[in-house]
Design a protein around this motif. Structure first.
Motif, PDB file in Angstrom:
ATOM      1  N   ALA A   1       0.830  -1.213   0.000  1.00 55.20           N
ATOM      2  CA  ALA A   1       0.000   0.000   0.000  1.00 55.20           C
ATOM      3  C   ALA A   1       0.862   1.259   0.000  1.00 55.20           C
ATOM      4  O   ALA A   1       0.566   2.238  -0.702  1.00 55.20           O
ATOM      5  CB  ALA A   1      -0.927  -0.002   1.216  1.00 55.20           C
ATOM      6  N   ILE A   2       1.933   1.219   0.770  1.00 54.41           N
ATOM      7  CA  ILE A   2       2.805   2.396   0.852  1.00 54.41           C
ATOM      8  C   ILE A   2       3.626   2.553  -0.423  1.00 54.41           C
ATOM      9  O   ILE A   2       3.846   3.670  -0.901  1.00 54.41           O
ATOM     10  CB  ILE A   2       3.692   2.325   2.115  1.00 54.41           C
ATOM     11  CG1 ILE A   2       2.790   2.422   3.357  1.00 54.41           C
ATOM     12  CG2 ILE A   2       4.746   3.433   2.124  1.00 54.41           C
ATOM     13  CD1 ILE A   2       3.486   2.204   4.671  1.00 54.41           C
ATOM     14  N   ILE A   3       4.047   1.451  -1.010  1.00 57.73           N
ATOM     15  CA  ILE A   3       4.738   1.510  -2.303  1.00 57.73           C
ATOM     16  C   ILE A   3       3.828   2.158  -3.351  1.00 57.73           C
ATOM     17  O   ILE A   3       4.250   3.034  -4.119  1.00 57.73           O
ATOM     18  CB  ILE A   3       5.169   0.093  -2.763  1.00 57.73           C
ATOM     19  CG1 ILE A   3       6.364  -0.390  -1.936  1.00 57.73           C
ATOM     20  CG2 ILE A   3       5.517   0.085  -4.259  1.00 57.73           C
ATOM     21  CD1 ILE A   3       6.757  -1.839  -2.206  1.00 57.73           C
ATOM     22  N   GLU A   4       2.550   1.752  -3.369  1.00 62.29           N
ATOM     23  CA  GLU A   4       1.597   2.308  -4.336  1.00 62.29           C
ATOM     24  C   GLU A   4       1.372   3.801  -4.092  1.00 62.29           C
ATOM     25  O   GLU A   4       1.247   4.588  -5.041  1.00 62.29           O
ATOM     26  CB  GLU A   4       0.263   1.557  -4.252  1.00 62.29           C
ATOM     27  CG  GLU A   4       0.325   0.111  -4.711  1.00 62.29           C
ATOM     28  CD  GLU A   4       0.709  -0.039  -6.177  1.00 62.29           C
ATOM     29  OE1 GLU A   4       0.504   0.910  -6.950  1.00 62.29           O
ATOM     30  OE2 GLU A   4       1.227  -1.116  -6.546  1.00 62.29           O
ATOM     31  N   ALA A   5       1.334   4.198  -2.815  1.00 60.55           N
ATOM     32  CA  ALA A   5       1.131   5.613  -2.483  1.00 60.55           C
ATOM     33  C   ALA A   5       2.297   6.465  -2.984  1.00 60.55           C
ATOM     34  O   ALA A   5       2.109   7.547  -3.546  1.00 60.55           O
ATOM     35  CB  ALA A   5       0.962   5.778  -0.978  1.00 60.55           C
ATOM     36  N   ILE A   6       3.523   5.962  -2.783  1.00 66.61           N
ATOM     37  CA  ILE A   6       4.709   6.695  -3.235  1.00 66.61           C
ATOM     38  C   ILE A   6       4.730   6.759  -4.766  1.00 66.61           C
ATOM     39  O   ILE A   6       5.007   7.810  -5.352  1.00 66.61           O
ATOM     40  CB  ILE A   6       5.998   6.031  -2.701  1.00 66.61           C
ATOM     41  CG1 ILE A   6       6.044   6.113  -1.164  1.00 66.61           C
ATOM     42  CG2 ILE A   6       7.238   6.701  -3.299  1.00 66.61           C
ATOM     43  CD1 ILE A   6       7.163   5.297  -0.536  1.00 66.61           C
ATOM     44  N   THR A   7       4.409   5.648  -5.403  1.00 68.22           N
ATOM     45  CA  THR A   7       4.392   5.586  -6.864  1.00 68.22           C
ATOM     46  C   THR A   7       3.351   6.547  -7.440  1.00 68.22           C
ATOM     47  O   THR A   7       3.548   7.126  -8.518  1.00 68.22           O
ATOM     48  CB  THR A   7       4.084   4.147  -7.338  1.00 68.22           C
ATOM     49  OG1 THR A   7       5.043   3.252  -6.748  1.00 68.22           O
ATOM     50  CG2 THR A   7       4.189   4.035  -8.853  1.00 68.22           C
TER      51      THR A   7
END
Length: 244
Positions: A12-18
């Protein structure tokens, strides 16, 4: 009450940063391993996101869900690019007025300053990515929603922002009780950026060395200083008075 700005889980955090979401705070469990964790750390470093290693107990207190060793807070606002903002203000033909907050830590002071800055027509507020108060629910409430109406820039280092402003023809004025002259002796009719310091320590000594001018508010009582949001309001309205 659920905090809508809190997200957890590595993917979820990877997707938010992306997705270019602004990460206010990122907590990572000490000793976290695995391929997904390495992917996250690579993104964090690539995007220069400030993070803190914490024990798992802290993450468990933040959320009872399966956090997978990472918890983040997403900012409710999008931050502006300083160079683009300064260029747009100068090109608009108005006399720039910026506000720099050096490590201000209290979210309610931050919100009150944002509210006053919006009311006085400040063109943008500049804060440092690390060490300052976040934009959270308390900031939004205290600002009376002004946080959505005034540009806020997050920079890696206050000093670099000062150099850019000075190079753009904008004087940098430090509000400090250590100054000899008062704010009433300072010319604020020209392009200006005013620096306010933190509640406890004031403006950093290394930052003070780089300013164009320092100015204080005259004090006649026994208490040696004002609340930073009150002092900021007085100074911004002096800038408005001079510009009327």
């Amino acid at each position: 009450m659920k905090d809508e700005s809190l997200i957890f889980g590595t993917r979820a955090i990877i997707e938010a940063i992306t997705a270019n979401k602004s990460i206010d705070k990122l907590f990572i469990q000490k000793g976290l391993q695995g391929e997904l964790s390495r992917e996250l750390m690579s993104l964090v470093k690539k995007n220069n996101i400030t993070f803190t290693y914490v024990p798992v107990e802290k993450l468990n207190r933040l959320t009872r869900n399966n956090h997978q060793g990472v918890v983040a807070y997403i900012s409710p606002i999008d931050f502006y690019d300083l160079e683009n903002l300064v260029m747009n203000v100068i090109e608009s033909g108005k006399t720039p007025l910026f506000l720099i907050l050096d490590q201000l830590s209290d979210v309610r002071n931050f919100g009150a300053i944002i509210r006053t800055a919006e009311c006085t027509g400040v063109d943008g507020i500049i804060i440092q990515k690390k060490g300052g108060a976040p934009v959270n629910a308390d900031t939004i409430k205290t600002s009376a929603g002004a946080v959505f109406k005034i540009p806020i820039c997050k920079v890696d280092h206050i000093k670099d922002a000062m150099f850019y402003l000075q190079g753009s023809g904008i004087q940098v004025v430090a509000a400090t009780e250590k100054a000899e002259s008062t704010i009433y002796d300072t010319n604020l009719t020209i392009p200006s950026a005013i620096i306010m310091g933190s509640e406890g320590k004031g403006i950093s000594p290394s930052v003070l060395k780089l300013v164009d001018q320092s100015a204080k508010l005259p004090m006649y009582g026994d208490i040696a200083s004002l609340n930073v949001s009150v002092a900021c309001g007085v100074i911004l309205y002096e800038a408005i008075r001079q510009r009327l």
